[in-house]
Design an enzyme around this catalytic site. Structure first.
Site, PDB file in Angstrom:
ATOM      1  N   ASP A 150      23.758  14.396  -7.785  1.00  0.00           N
ATOM      2  CA  ASP A 150      22.804  14.421  -6.676  1.00  0.00           C
ATOM      3  C   ASP A 150      22.343  15.863  -6.445  1.00  0.00           C
ATOM      4  OD1 ASP A 150      22.275  12.292  -4.070  1.00  0.00           O
ATOM      5  OD2 ASP A 150      21.801  14.418  -3.792  1.00  0.00           O
ATOM      6  N   VAL A 188      15.128   7.043  -1.638  1.00  0.00           N
ATOM      7  CA  VAL A 188      14.480   6.796  -2.932  1.00  0.00           C
ATOM      8  C   VAL A 188      14.551   5.292  -3.226  1.00  0.00           C
ATOM      9  CG1 VAL A 188      14.472   7.314  -5.397  1.00  0.00           C
ATOM     10  CG2 VAL A 188      15.124   9.100  -3.762  1.00  0.00           C
ATOM     11  N   HIS A 195      20.243   2.429  -6.646  1.00  0.00           N
ATOM     12  CA  HIS A 195      21.216   3.413  -7.129  1.00  0.00           C
ATOM     13  C   HIS A 195      22.486   3.317  -6.309  1.00  0.00           C
ATOM     14  CE1 HIS A 195      18.802   5.394  -3.981  1.00  0.00           C
ATOM     15  NE2 HIS A 195      19.904   6.043  -3.662  1.00  0.00           N
TER      16      HIS A 195
HETATM   17  P1  AMP Z   1      19.275   7.375  -0.796  1.00  0.00           P
HETATM   18  O1  AMP Z   1      19.180   7.926   0.600  1.00  0.00           O
HETATM   19  O2  AMP Z   1      20.399   6.389  -0.951  1.00  0.00           O
HETATM   20  O3  AMP Z   1      17.949   6.830  -1.263  1.00  0.00           O
HETATM   21  O4  AMP Z   1      19.672   8.580  -1.721  1.00  0.00           O
HETATM   22  C1  AMP Z   1      18.775   9.259  -2.533  1.00  0.00           C
HETATM   23  C2  AMP Z   1      19.515  10.468  -3.076  1.00  0.00           C
HETATM   24  O5  AMP Z   1      18.759  10.992  -4.142  1.00  0.00           O
HETATM   25  C3  AMP Z   1      19.706  11.595  -2.057  1.00  0.00           C
HETATM   26  O6  AMP Z   1      21.111  11.859  -1.899  1.00  0.00           O
HETATM   27  C4  AMP Z   1      18.971  12.782  -2.687  1.00  0.00           C
HETATM   28  O7  AMP Z   1      19.624  14.019  -2.496  1.00  0.00           O
HETATM   29  C5  AMP Z   1      18.932  12.384  -4.163  1.00  0.00           C
HETATM   30  N1  AMP Z   1      17.840  12.944  -4.934  1.00  0.00           N
HETATM   31  C6  AMP Z   1      16.526  12.962  -4.623  1.00  0.00           C
HETATM   32  N2  AMP Z   1      15.808  13.553  -5.599  1.00  0.00           N
HETATM   33  C7  AMP Z   1      16.702  13.914  -6.556  1.00  0.00           C
HETATM   34  C8  AMP Z   1      16.587  14.572  -7.822  1.00  0.00           C
HETATM   35  N3  AMP Z   1      15.405  14.989  -8.319  1.00  0.00           N
HETATM   36  N4  AMP Z   1      17.721  14.775  -8.538  1.00  0.00           N
HETATM   37  C9  AMP Z   1      18.924  14.381  -8.062  1.00  0.00           C
HETATM   38  N5  AMP Z   1      19.093  13.751  -6.876  1.00  0.00           N
HETATM   39  C10 AMP Z   1      17.997  13.520  -6.135  1.00  0.00           C
END
Ligand code: AMP
Length: 114
Positions: free
Chosen positions: A31, A97, A101
């Site tokens: 992350d 996102v 995941h």
């Molecule tokens: P969620 O709130 O469950 O949708 O988590 C999305 C996660 O994706 C968050 O913890 C972000 O920090 C992570 N995230 C967003 N963009 C990226 C990226 N480019 N690379 C790695 N992690 C990411």
């Protein structure tokens, strides 16, 4: 692939990621804003919006995600100390996102959910 989806773009290699696992169905990468010393995301290559969009047709894929999550925990050295597996789904969860995941988090004592 959803061209506007950040995780689809990571799967495609258009956005860099620190991968800790990849196979034909899923990838796992660190992350970008870790909330724990170990914070890895297990992400299906296929664009599925969230757990709410899945049904029996995804049983095998979902099971594979859990197996990979356990492998990641072992590789990252948190399988014995403990880890949290978290899947946000939809607006009330705070999902940022919208591509299915699983968060694998560990390496410190995590607080209760709330
Ligand atoms: P969620 O709130 O469950 O949708 O988590 C999305 C996660 O994706 C968050 O913890 C972000 O920090 C992570 N995230 C967003 N963009 C990226 C990226 N480019 N690379 C790695 N992690 C990411």
């Amino acid at each position: 692939m959803a061209t506007s989806c950040v995780f689809c773009r990571i799967v495609a290699g258009e956005i860099p990621s620190d991968r800790v696992h990849e196979d034909e169905r899923v990838i796992a990468f660190r992350d970008i804003a870790p909330k724990a010393p170990v914070h890895v995301l297990v992400v299906p290559r296929e664009h599925i919006v969230s757990l709410a969009e899945t049904d029996a047709a995804q049983s095998e894929l979902l099971g594979h995600c859990l197996v990979v999550a356990a492998e990641v925990a072992r590789k990252e050295g948190v399988a014995r100390s403990g880890f949290r597996l978290l899947a946000n789904s939809g607006p009330d969860s705070g999902m940022e996102v919208p591509h299915l995941h699983f968060h694998v988090m560990g390496g410190r004592r995590l607080g209760g959910l709330g």
